[in-house]
Design a protein around this motif. Structure first.
Motif, PDB file in Angstrom:
ATOM      1  N   ALA A  78      47.685  -0.921  12.902  1.00 10.74           N
ATOM      2  CA  ALA A  78      47.496  -2.335  13.205  1.00 10.74           C
ATOM      3  C   ALA A  78      46.077  -2.794  12.868  1.00 10.74           C
ATOM      4  O   ALA A  78      45.109  -2.055  13.022  1.00 10.74           O
ATOM      5  N   ARG A  79      45.996  -4.041  12.408  1.00  6.11           N
ATOM      6  CA  ARG A  79      44.701  -4.656  12.109  1.00  6.11           C
ATOM      7  C   ARG A  79      44.089  -5.173  13.405  1.00  6.11           C
ATOM      8  O   ARG A  79      44.753  -5.843  14.199  1.00  6.11           O
ATOM      9  N   VAL A  80      42.807  -4.878  13.626  1.00  9.78           N
ATOM     10  CA  VAL A  80      42.129  -5.260  14.866  1.00  9.78           C
ATOM     11  C   VAL A  80      41.237  -6.476  14.621  1.00  9.78           C
ATOM     12  O   VAL A  80      40.335  -6.444  13.779  1.00  9.78           O
ATOM     13  N   THR A  81      41.505  -7.537  15.368  1.00  9.66           N
ATOM     14  CA  THR A  81      40.696  -8.755  15.335  1.00  9.66           C
ATOM     15  C   THR A  81      39.973  -8.861  16.667  1.00  9.66           C
ATOM     16  O   THR A  81      40.596  -8.748  17.728  1.00  9.66           O
ATOM     17  N   ALA A  82      38.656  -9.069  16.628  1.00 13.59           N
ATOM     18  CA  ALA A  82      37.861  -9.059  17.854  1.00 13.59           C
ATOM     19  C   ALA A  82      36.772 -10.125  17.784  1.00 13.59           C
ATOM     20  O   ALA A  82      36.417 -10.602  16.702  1.00 13.59           O
ATOM     21  N   PRO A  83      36.224 -10.502  18.952  1.00 17.91           N
ATOM     22  CA  PRO A  83      35.159 -11.506  18.958  1.00 17.91           C
ATOM     23  C   PRO A  83      33.927 -11.024  18.202  1.00 17.91           C
ATOM     24  O   PRO A  83      33.465  -9.886  18.398  1.00 17.91           O
ATOM     25  N   ALA A  84      33.393 -11.890  17.368  1.00 11.80           N
ATOM     26  CA  ALA A  84      32.183 -11.538  16.622  1.00 11.80           C
ATOM     27  C   ALA A  84      31.032 -11.218  17.572  1.00 11.80           C
ATOM     28  O   ALA A  84      30.220 -10.328  17.301  1.00 11.80           O
ATOM     29  N   ARG A  85      30.974 -11.927  18.698  1.00  9.55           N
ATOM     30  CA  ARG A  85      29.871 -11.734  19.636  1.00  9.55           C
ATOM     31  C   ARG A  85      29.935 -10.386  20.355  1.00  9.55           C
ATOM     32  O   ARG A  85      28.974  -9.998  21.021  1.00  9.55           O
ATOM     33  N   ALA A  86      31.055  -9.684  20.225  1.00 16.89           N
ATOM     34  CA  ALA A  86      31.158  -8.359  20.847  1.00 16.89           C
ATOM     35  C   ALA A  86      30.404  -7.300  20.057  1.00 16.89           C
ATOM     36  O   ALA A  86      30.232  -6.173  20.528  1.00 16.89           O
ATOM     37  N   GLY A  87      29.971  -7.642  18.858  1.00 22.17           N
ATOM     38  CA  GLY A  87      29.238  -6.682  18.036  1.00 22.17           C
ATOM     39  C   GLY A  87      30.058  -5.437  17.765  1.00 22.17           C
ATOM     40  O   GLY A  87      31.218  -5.524  17.361  1.00 22.17           O
ATOM     41  N   ASP A  88      29.461  -4.276  17.988  1.00 19.16           N
ATOM     42  CA  ASP A  88      30.139  -3.002  17.722  1.00 19.16           C
ATOM     43  C   ASP A  88      30.803  -2.412  18.972  1.00 19.16           C
ATOM     44  O   ASP A  88      31.206  -1.250  18.953  1.00 19.16           O
ATOM     45  N   ALA A  89      30.935  -3.208  20.025  1.00 17.79           N
ATOM     46  CA  ALA A  89      31.473  -2.676  21.277  1.00 17.79           C
ATOM     47  C   ALA A  89      32.985  -2.485  21.249  1.00 17.79           C
ATOM     48  O   ALA A  89      33.526  -1.773  22.088  1.00 17.79           O
ATOM     49  N   VAL A  90      33.667  -3.115  20.299  1.00 16.71           N
ATOM     50  CA  VAL A  90      35.115  -2.962  20.167  1.00 16.71           C
ATOM     51  C   VAL A  90      35.382  -1.971  19.040  1.00 16.71           C
ATOM     52  O   VAL A  90      34.897  -2.150  17.921  1.00 16.71           O
ATOM     53  N   PRO A  91      36.156  -0.923  19.302  1.00 13.35           N
ATOM     54  CA  PRO A  91      36.397   0.090  18.257  1.00 13.35           C
ATOM     55  C   PRO A  91      37.383  -0.387  17.196  1.00 13.35           C
ATOM     56  O   PRO A  91      38.298  -1.156  17.470  1.00 13.35           O
ATOM     57  N   GLY A  92      37.152   0.072  15.974  1.00 10.48           N
ATOM     58  CA  GLY A  92      38.132  -0.111  14.902  1.00 10.48           C
ATOM     59  C   GLY A  92      38.322  -1.521  14.415  1.00 10.48           C
ATOM     60  O   GLY A  92      39.399  -1.864  13.889  1.00 10.48           O
ATOM     61  N   VAL A  93      37.305  -2.372  14.521  1.00  9.94           N
ATOM     62  CA  VAL A  93      37.480  -3.786  14.178  1.00  9.94           C
ATOM     63  C   VAL A  93      37.632  -3.963  12.665  1.00  9.94           C
ATOM     64  O   VAL A  93      36.867  -3.398  11.870  1.00  9.94           O
ATOM     65  N   PRO A 116      33.217 -18.182  26.954  1.00  9.60           N
ATOM     66  CA  PRO A 116      32.325 -17.284  27.700  1.00  9.60           C
ATOM     67  C   PRO A 116      32.289 -17.636  29.180  1.00  9.60           C
ATOM     68  O   PRO A 116      32.766 -18.687  29.612  1.00  9.60           O
ATOM     69  N   GLY A 117      31.692 -16.743  29.938  1.00 10.78           N
ATOM     70  CA  GLY A 117      31.551 -16.929  31.377  1.00 10.78           C
ATOM     71  C   GLY A 117      31.809 -15.609  32.077  1.00 10.78           C
ATOM     72  O   GLY A 117      30.943 -15.090  32.779  1.00 10.78           O
ATOM     73  N   HIS A 118      33.005 -15.064  31.877  1.00 10.06           N
ATOM     74  CA  HIS A 118      33.253 -13.703  32.367  1.00 10.06           C
ATOM     75  C   HIS A 118      32.326 -12.749  31.632  1.00 10.06           C
ATOM     76  O   HIS A 118      31.717 -11.863  32.237  1.00 10.06           O
ATOM     77  N   CYS A 119      32.218 -12.921  30.332  1.00  7.19           N
ATOM     78  CA  CYS A 119      31.220 -12.226  29.507  1.00  7.19           C
ATOM     79  C   CYS A 119      30.935 -13.103  28.306  1.00  7.19           C
ATOM     80  O   CYS A 119      31.703 -14.014  27.980  1.00  7.19           O
ATOM     81  N   THR A 120      29.836 -12.824  27.618  1.00  6.10           N
ATOM     82  CA  THR A 120      29.373 -13.744  26.575  1.00  6.10           C
ATOM     83  C   THR A 120      30.266 -13.744  25.338  1.00  6.10           C
ATOM     84  O   THR A 120      30.276 -14.720  24.584  1.00  6.10           O
ATOM     85  N   ASP A 121      31.025 -12.668  25.103  1.00  2.00           N
ATOM     86  CA  ASP A 121      31.799 -12.578  23.872  1.00  2.00           C
ATOM     87  C   ASP A 121      33.249 -13.010  24.024  1.00  2.00           C
ATOM     88  O   ASP A 121      34.016 -12.962  23.067  1.00  2.00           O
ATOM     89  N   HIS A 122      33.653 -13.450  25.192  1.00  2.00           N
ATOM     90  CA  HIS A 122      35.074 -13.699  25.468  1.00  2.00           C
ATOM     91  C   HIS A 122      35.645 -14.794  24.565  1.00  2.00           C
ATOM     92  O   HIS A 122      35.018 -15.821  24.342  1.00  2.00           O
ATOM     93  N   VAL A 123      36.854 -14.558  24.065  1.00  2.00           N
ATOM     94  CA  VAL A 123      37.583 -15.589  23.318  1.00  2.00           C
ATOM     95  C   VAL A 123      38.988 -15.736  23.888  1.00  2.00           C
ATOM     96  O   VAL A 123      39.528 -14.841  24.529  1.00  2.00           O
ATOM     97  N   THR A 124      39.582 -16.900  23.630  1.00  2.00           N
ATOM     98  CA  THR A 124      40.968 -17.203  23.953  1.00  2.00           C
ATOM     99  C   THR A 124      41.700 -17.494  22.657  1.00  2.00           C
ATOM    100  O   THR A 124      41.137 -18.107  21.743  1.00  2.00           O
ATOM    101  N   TYR A 125      42.954 -17.064  22.571  1.00  2.00           N
ATOM    102  CA  TYR A 125      43.789 -17.339  21.400  1.00  2.00           C
ATOM    103  C   TYR A 125      44.817 -18.397  21.784  1.00  2.00           C
ATOM    104  O   TYR A 125      45.667 -18.172  22.649  1.00  2.00           O
TER     105      TYR A 125
END
Length: 260
Positions: A78-93, A116-125
């Motif tokens: 599977a292709r992994v899509t993640a918040p840009a603001r998460a940097g390298d904290a999400v594996p396999g992006v 953001p609010g819960h954390c700075t990188d949070h996104v909603t789809y």
């Protein structure tokens, strides 16, 4: 006018209280997991449905939302899509997204909101045509996320983005905190008849091994104190004057919930 395609969506518990979600476009077969809190639970849901995972859509970088990604990606490709603001904290992006970007899943398209609010990188789809929002740890059934990074007013601004959406919007959150949220909501607004009824539904669901995820925006606007910060009763509940700035009411409610 062409009929709006309807997604197939499967929810299931992961870990102790995380909500796992699969969304599938039946026309193309494209299927996404919203976060991977636990690899075994996601793989089991895929086996049970017979769906083939094509995508993983990450709402934020916290370990209880991403720790299962390496195993699931290795098994499914599977292709992994993640918040840009998460940097390298999400594996396999494979793709990093932010405000204004769009994500496609077969014939479906989701707008990416930075919430953001819960954390700075949070996104909603937000799948506008399907009226479905995957809110992660921003908005919960009868509650909202804990503020871990930044001032609480930031989370209020993120939550406020949901308010103009249609009442029939279906909202999927990242955890089942419904029982504790209901207790707090009743403490904050004990005379809300809609809330009393909803708390009863939540209690029966828990007894039957079910959870109230997803919810609808209309239900939340009627019963969730964090979306009702403009209501005079909630201003009074936190010791402010009716007509107080909803942001100030929200901050006071969130601080109260932290201690509840």
């Amino acid at each position: 006018m062409a009929e709006t395609p309807v997604p197939e969506i499967r929810t299931f518990l992961c870990r102790s209280d995380n909500i796992g979600v699969l969304i599938r476009d039946p026309a193309s077969g494209a299927c996404a997991a919203i976060d991977v809190p636990e690899a075994a639970a996601v793989l089991r849901a895929l086996d049970e449905t017979g769906w083939r995972l094509t995508d993983i859509l990450v709402t934020h970088r916290h370990g209880d939302h991403v720790e299962g990604i390496p195993e699931v990606k290795a098994r499914t490709g599977a292709r992994v899509t993640a918040p840009a603001r998460a940097g390298d904290a999400v594996p396999g992006v494979d793709r990093r997204v932010g405000e204004g970007d769009a994500v496609t899943l077969g014939g479906f398209t989701a707008a990416v909101w930075e919430t953001p609010g819960h954390c700075t990188d949070h996104v909603t789809y937000w799948f506008e045509r399907q009226r479905v929002a995957f809110a992660g740890d921003t908005l919960f059934t009868l509650g909202c996320g804990r503020v871990l990074e930044g001032p609480p007013e930031v989370l209020w601004r993120s939550l406020s983005r949901f308010l103009p959406l249609p009442d029939e919007t279906t909202i999927y959150s990242g955890h089942d905190y419904v029982q504790s949220n209901a207790r707090f909501a009743l403490a904050a607004e004990p005379d809300n008849e809609n809330l009393k009824a909803r708390a009863g539904v939540a209690a029966r669901a828990a007894q039957e091994g079910r959870f109230l995820v997803p919810t609808t925006l209309g239900e939340e606007k009627a019963t969730n104190p964090f979306l009702r910060a403009g209501e005079p009763a909630l201003a009074r509940a936190v010791g402010l004057e009716p007509g107080a700035d909803p942001a100030a009411v929200f901050v006071a409610l969130r601080e109260w919930k932290n201690r509840f």
